[in-house]
Enzyme design. Structure first.
Site, PDB file in Angstrom:
ATOM      1  N   THR A 106     -11.758  24.074 -49.999  1.00  7.71           N
ATOM      2  CA  THR A 106     -12.736  23.227 -49.335  1.00  7.71           C
ATOM      3  C   THR A 106     -12.756  21.904 -50.077  1.00  7.71           C
ATOM      4  O   THR A 106     -12.588  21.872 -51.302  1.00  7.71           O
ATOM      5  CB  THR A 106     -14.132  23.882 -49.314  1.00  7.71           C
ATOM      6  OG1 THR A 106     -14.537  24.171 -50.649  1.00  7.71           O
ATOM      7  CG2 THR A 106     -14.114  25.188 -48.525  1.00  7.71           C
ATOM      8  N   HIS A 107     -12.881  20.822 -49.307  1.00  9.80           N
ATOM      9  CA  HIS A 107     -12.821  19.471 -49.869  1.00  9.80           C
ATOM     10  C   HIS A 107     -11.493  19.232 -50.584  1.00  9.80           C
ATOM     11  O   HIS A 107     -11.416  18.434 -51.513  1.00  9.80           O
ATOM     12  CB  HIS A 107     -13.975  19.229 -50.856  1.00  9.80           C
ATOM     13  CG  HIS A 107     -15.277  19.753 -50.357  1.00  9.80           C
ATOM     14  ND1 HIS A 107     -16.044  19.079 -49.446  1.00  9.80           N
ATOM     15  CD2 HIS A 107     -15.924  20.931 -50.567  1.00  9.80           C
ATOM     16  CE1 HIS A 107     -17.116  19.797 -49.171  1.00  9.80           C
ATOM     17  NE2 HIS A 107     -17.069  20.923 -49.823  1.00  9.80           N
ATOM     18  N   LYS A 125      14.627  14.452 -49.060  1.00 12.29           N
ATOM     19  CA  LYS A 125      13.391  14.674 -48.331  1.00 12.29           C
ATOM     20  C   LYS A 125      13.530  15.722 -47.230  1.00 12.29           C
ATOM     21  O   LYS A 125      14.505  15.753 -46.512  1.00 12.29           O
ATOM     22  CB  LYS A 125      12.918  13.356 -47.677  1.00 12.29           C
ATOM     23  CG  LYS A 125      12.599  12.245 -48.628  1.00 12.29           C
ATOM     24  CD  LYS A 125      11.345  12.498 -49.430  1.00 12.29           C
ATOM     25  CE  LYS A 125      10.112  12.610 -48.578  1.00 12.29           C
ATOM     26  NZ  LYS A 125       9.600  11.323 -48.140  1.00 12.29           N
ATOM     27  N   HIS A 149       0.871  -1.183   0.000  1.00 10.67           N
ATOM     28  CA  HIS A 149       0.000   0.000   0.000  1.00 10.67           C
ATOM     29  C   HIS A 149       0.899   1.221   0.000  1.00 10.67           C
ATOM     30  O   HIS A 149       1.592   1.494   0.983  1.00 10.67           O
ATOM     31  CB  HIS A 149      -0.883  -0.022   1.256  1.00 10.67           C
ATOM     32  CG  HIS A 149      -2.017   0.974   1.219  1.00 10.67           C
ATOM     33  ND1 HIS A 149      -1.822   2.313   1.092  1.00 10.67           N
ATOM     34  CD2 HIS A 149      -3.357   0.796   1.299  1.00 10.67           C
ATOM     35  CE1 HIS A 149      -2.989   2.942   1.092  1.00 10.67           C
ATOM     36  NE2 HIS A 149      -3.939   2.041   1.208  1.00 10.67           N
ATOM     37  N   SER A 175      16.332   8.820 -43.799  1.00 13.77           N
ATOM     38  CA  SER A 175      17.570   8.048 -43.699  1.00 13.77           C
ATOM     39  C   SER A 175      18.004   7.536 -45.063  1.00 13.77           C
ATOM     40  O   SER A 175      19.168   7.313 -45.302  1.00 13.77           O
ATOM     41  CB  SER A 175      17.403   6.874 -42.735  1.00 13.77           C
ATOM     42  OG  SER A 175      16.649   5.840 -43.325  1.00 13.77           O
ATOM     43  N   GLU A 184       3.700  15.698 -37.892  1.00 17.66           N
ATOM     44  CA  GLU A 184       3.224  14.315 -37.895  1.00 17.66           C
ATOM     45  C   GLU A 184       3.204  13.749 -36.474  1.00 17.66           C
ATOM     46  O   GLU A 184       2.237  13.091 -36.061  1.00 17.66           O
ATOM     47  CB  GLU A 184       4.095  13.453 -38.802  1.00 17.66           C
ATOM     48  CG  GLU A 184       3.924  13.808 -40.280  1.00 17.66           C
ATOM     49  CD  GLU A 184       4.739  12.913 -41.194  1.00 17.66           C
ATOM     50  OE1 GLU A 184       4.242  12.528 -42.264  1.00 17.66           O
ATOM     51  OE2 GLU A 184       5.905  12.603 -40.843  1.00 17.66           O
TER      52      GLU A 184
END
Lengths: 426, 426, 426, 426
Positions: free
Chosen positions: C140-141, C265, C68, C260, C272
């Site tokens: 939009t969309h 990139k 406890h 990597s 993310e």
């Protein structure tokens, strides 16, 4: 589920009337089994089979008096049969009928989904093969990575839907289950042989053990299976939405909806709707997982939940599969635009190929990575052709001949195993 | 997962070091396969195998400079190997290593859970048989229904854990998967044969198709499987908590915790803890379902989620299975109290038996239901014996002989199929 | 929460040691209040204040014996104080200390988040003003709609974070709460005045009523508040990811991570990660909502959950706010690219303006919609300038003069109320 | 939501027709504001107000052709008005109408819930006062702890519902919001003054900033608020279910449902249903939190979700509040049984009082805890009176006089602050 997202034949499966019809089916099977085994007179069973009539209005009326839907249904049946009616539901508890009837419904609902999933796999496979060599940018983190083909992308969807098809089939086997074991599962007032015969007659397996109900890990597996399917649909729909956007424009929904205010809009509306509905199926699965915990031999906490989430999740998943099939089938694929977009990154999609060749020819990895990374950056910021920059760099010239460089900057380099991959799915 | 709920050997599986060790395992398998196929010099592979040393501290140091954990790990390996180090990770993308290593971890983690689930089924079966004929009240809606045995209750738990065992085994087969297909799944810089050999060496199946990663419906199935297992544990733990309460006192946790302030308390603390932890596994499954949607050939949104929920869900599920096994094994079952409680309801648990017999002997169901319902109510409110009330009622006397009544008020009536049920699990 | 997503000073708040320190703070406040009111000797309180020493190792050792944590902590304190130690924790139940200490922790944790949220609002406002008139496509969309400015987009984020700031402040007031009311909330062994003084001393409000614990709707509100904040961060991060992609390239994370394997990139990795972590905060809120249901005056089911989700959700939300502030602050905004993209849609972003003017000048809405919709379609498929097509159409020429057309095809038409909107936030 | 759980007047609020009626209300307010400001002819506004007729069937018919519900509605209005109809919806985007109309619906739906929550607080307060001194066992971990009163238990419910009432009121203020800012929030074709006047006319506040829609953190707060309310209802319903069980039997639902098979059953069925429905409201909140993330200035992903979860959550929460009020109002409280149950634990509920007195009188805490713990254990296992055991123990006799012991074993000891607590809520 609201009308808007309810499609036939799934819709008809979850009406009140269809539920009562399944209840009747179970009660008749029970009466027949009990008569065969001598628990009720053969004439009673004949009378029940001959005369029992579904009368939803009357059942509802009785329910409004006694507050119990199954019991009210049984009384309405009794009324339609007359004196022999008292042999209906003999020795049963409500859930002998309800859970067995639910087993019937789930088996059939899963059959519908399995059918739609199969149809979807066929469409996906056809479109994957059609675009087996349609070059496009592979993207990671939203950024161009290396070339792929649109067919490969669709083939991944195909493979995942195949896996979902298996999950649906597994779930169907699992849940094609009935139970006629009485109030607490002891068969105190009903012979286990009745359960066996009833289930056999209905095309279900008898639960090897039950208390008042079937255990809800079964239903939780069904609803998490639907949630995984919905997740796959959401993933595909999201991909189409991404490729559909003005700046990418590589695909277009064949029958897109426009905008009320902006006449120039052609929106991926179906895919947006699918993305949203997947959320409902997903969170319903959570409620199904909570439903597993039931106090003692039965409580009713899961009942109100299941009345809502089971039809809703099946209707939504059905809508997802049907509509996605339509979208994929009619998807307008703009191969030219895919090729143009691929060239937006000025040849830098070949950077890893160059990097590897430099390392193979003796450059240290870290040095090579920095060199190539720098040239790729220049290509983008100075809007120059990456291949030109590579060919002009003295350190690279020492290690790579012009012909080797040509070979590296060739899309064929990236497509060389496409056939191998497709061959795995024949 | 916090230390308190992390038990060996699951704990050791999810340390950073264990992760690096699995990465190393994959990199070595790749180097060897590439050497066999002539993609890198045989001496390079030998040097790598001989010299590559895991140096977590060094990898962390590099990571703090470059902000990429896998790339930092590879550089630290290269340093340990020297010049041939440049052949490590040749043509790979990070996720060729990460997802394959995750496959290894999940396979092993599931093996641990499968072992614990098996142990739990054995304990459950043993205790079910031990209490095959230990009479107790079956309860529905928290209220006494009809008699059952404690053995039947435990046998239901046994059957459900067996089903979870199968789910875990299915999940293990599903996720024992690797991929070495490069940045976007095209094998542009790595031969598919390398993938085949690497996976074979590691005891995994190669993914038939992948993009940068394995598709996340796979992991969603693993985590929903854990959630269903957790739901089963929660259900059992909740049942024990219910039977444990002062007024019921039919079972007691063998090693209960007391209270800091109230010396007389003996609490079902372990079962309470298990109930809580099940929630974590359940909601984590939802995050795993959300992880299915990934943009294009890969994005990192699922990465941060998985770093947290995968270890947490496995550790929590492991804790659930291990601790529940302890609770069930040491559960103190008070058969006397079960019998006393059963008699609390003054014989009304036999009401359905009487009801049915009256109907069989000719009374209309509705009339019989009202009659029995009224007598049962009187038994409870007037604290009278239900059997006495039944025997004294003139309408009943017309239809049932005293001997028939005796037969109805016999617990054996309810136990007659217990052996049949148990026989199904031999 | 794993180290990777744990930032100071939130991290230090949730260590075991910090928890013990807060427990000590509560126990000292209790001893002092009890001494003031004469429940324990003044010398005892002085001795406790003077000598009580936190000894985490010793507390852990005792815990391993008695199972406890709070009781073990109290015993370790007693040991450090000597005989007067027996007046520590007098008349209390564990949760008098635990829940009051949790109140302290939550108050402080929310203070940290409030500080970060404020900082974020300042950065957002600054960047919104900076780009007040930076034209870009409103979408939009995923499709171009009409022009907006990047400043307006950021101002919406600002407004939403302001709303979250208020939610955090509301939650802080709500949860700055303590309770010292004993095992079941009756103050049987502790004077309500003790509770009042302890809470005053600690800067908390006393709960107007409690049982063994504070009611968990309070904590549910705190965790759903964090989930809403996390949702806002996810929304902003997703927007940045969308604008970051190769084909749009309107913004760029200032300190992006590379790949990597692919040297070219530049990924929106932080955004993310934020998107992923938001899921954890969201599903944890669900567990907090489940925690509301507790049996009787207390059970421990929520305890294991809270030990995990409270620190995890606070650490994750802290990480979200801190990292998003960094991303927004350093976000590289490419106004040229925004302008170029806007022109991708060949002037069709002005279609609604033309439509309205045609209707105003007398054309029926349906006719106008079809006409404009057709011209907009031609502009896109035939790659023609929409304005040219509009100007050349005879039906339009009848209703609109060339000057009117010029006015409609003017970005200023869309920016005319930007100042008005910004003025609302001064 | 299915009919079974849909009660008036909430039900009428969420019909399709009611939605169209609100759309009409918004369109009329817009036409009037535009006329006042000279954007459309005054006669047009008059004609629209005079002639615009809701024709759901016609709107549906048009929708089936054009696939857009709002646009179809507008066209059906135009038809009913004639030529001036073209001034309807001038310069608006669909969501100017839809989101403003949703604001109206949410404001009214929250008003209904607020009314029901108020009614519930009144019932709770009345019943709390009625049972202010009705003694019963306080229970923690399902085990007897110390005495409380039933009134205190209900007062805690009261306080929590009061807090939910505040949450509902806060949510109502928050969401009483409209927006008429056009396709992307720039007011390009509609004057901000129109928005101000429309909102004023409708009793809403204008959003200080919007894009095509109101931001969904607003709706997430509304739905998490409902989920917290549902959690409170679930907690109360679970408590009643627990106190209702055969072995406790302290309360009974006033209008319980029986069993179809077991005539003696009186089940807490309403509370079970409430427990289940709470799950639906809870998981829907999660979907609302997911809805926060929208791409760019609007996408439709949240649309399908909201069509389902907003009505469902409001209908379910309404049902929860209404039905719980009925249950609490008619709850049959068995004070005798409460007293009997309290004595089941043979006086051990006084153990902490004895413990504290021993410590106050000089015994070391650990020794006292062990001594009392042992005696309490003997009382339970040997079925002896705890007070007798205490009085007979030599170590206790040394420290406590018989009169002191009498004072400790007095329920009044536990009730002494009940008035104080109640006084806080006057």
């Amino acid at each position: 589920m609201i009308e808007r997202y309810s499609l036939s034949p799934m819709k008809e499966l979850w009406t009140e009337e269809a539920k009562y019809r399944r209840w009747l089916q179970v009660e008749l099977a029970v009466a027949e089994a009990q008569a065969e085994l001598g628990y009720i007179p053969a004439e009673a069973a004949q009378a029940i089979t001959a005369k029992a009539r579904l009368n939803v209005a009357r059942a509802k009326e009785i329910e409004s008096q006694i507050g119990h839907d199954l019991l009210a249904f049984v009384r309405s049946l009794e009324e339609s049969v007359g004196p022999e009616g008292r042999y209906i539901h003999r020795g049963l508890t409500s859930y002998d009928v309800e859970d067995t009837a639910l087993g019937l419904a789930l088996k059939e609902a899963l059959a519908i989904l399995i059918g739609e999933a199969k149809r979807l796999t066929e469409i996906l496979k056809r479109r994957a093969i059609e675009h087996k060599r349609t070059l496009m940018a592979g993207r990671t983190h939203g950024m161009h990575a290396e070339p792929i083909t649109f067919g490969l992308k669709v083939l991944i969807w195909y493979e995942e839907i195949c896996r979902n098809l298996q999950r649906l089939q597994t779930a169907q086997v699992l849940i094609s289950l009935g139970k006629v074991s009485g109030s607490v599962g002891t068969y105190a007032h009903v012979d286990p042989e009745v359960e066996r015969r009833v289930c056999a007659r209905l095309g279900l397996a008898p639960a090897p053990i039950s208390n008042q109900i079937l255990q809800r890990d079964l239903h939780a597996q069904v609803l998490t299976t639907l949630a995984i399917c919905a997740g796959t649909v959401e993933k595909i729909a999201t991909e189409i939405r991404n490729l559909h956007r003005t700046e990418i424009a590589e695909v277009r929904e064949g029958c897109p909806h426009g905008s009320s205010s902006m006449p120039h809009k052609q929106n991926p509306s179906t895919c947006e709707t699918l993305t949203g509905l997947a959320r409902i199926v997903r969170v319903n699965a959570l409620a199904a997982l909570e439903n597993q915990t039931i106090w003692h031999e039965q409580d009713l906490t899961r009942s109100s939940v299941e009345r809502v989430i089971i039809p809703d999740s099946f209707l939504a998943t059905h809508y997802l599969l049907v509509k996605l099939a339509g979208v994929v089938e009619h998807l307008i694929v703009n191969a030219n635009r895919m090729r143009q977009n691929l060239e937006l990154s000025r040849g830098t999609v070949f950077s890893q190929a160059v990097l590897l060749k430099l390392i193979d020819n003796g450059m240290a990895r870290t040095q090579a990575h920095e060199l190539i990374s720098g040239l790729a950056g220049r290509a983008m910021t100075e809007q120059k052709n990456f291949k030109t920059l590579v060919g002009a760099h003295p350190d690279i010239q020492k290690l790579l001949s012009p012909r080797e460089i040509d070979e590296l900057f060739d899309y064929e380099y990236h497509l060389k195993h496409v056939e191998t991959i497709f061959a795995r799915f024949q």
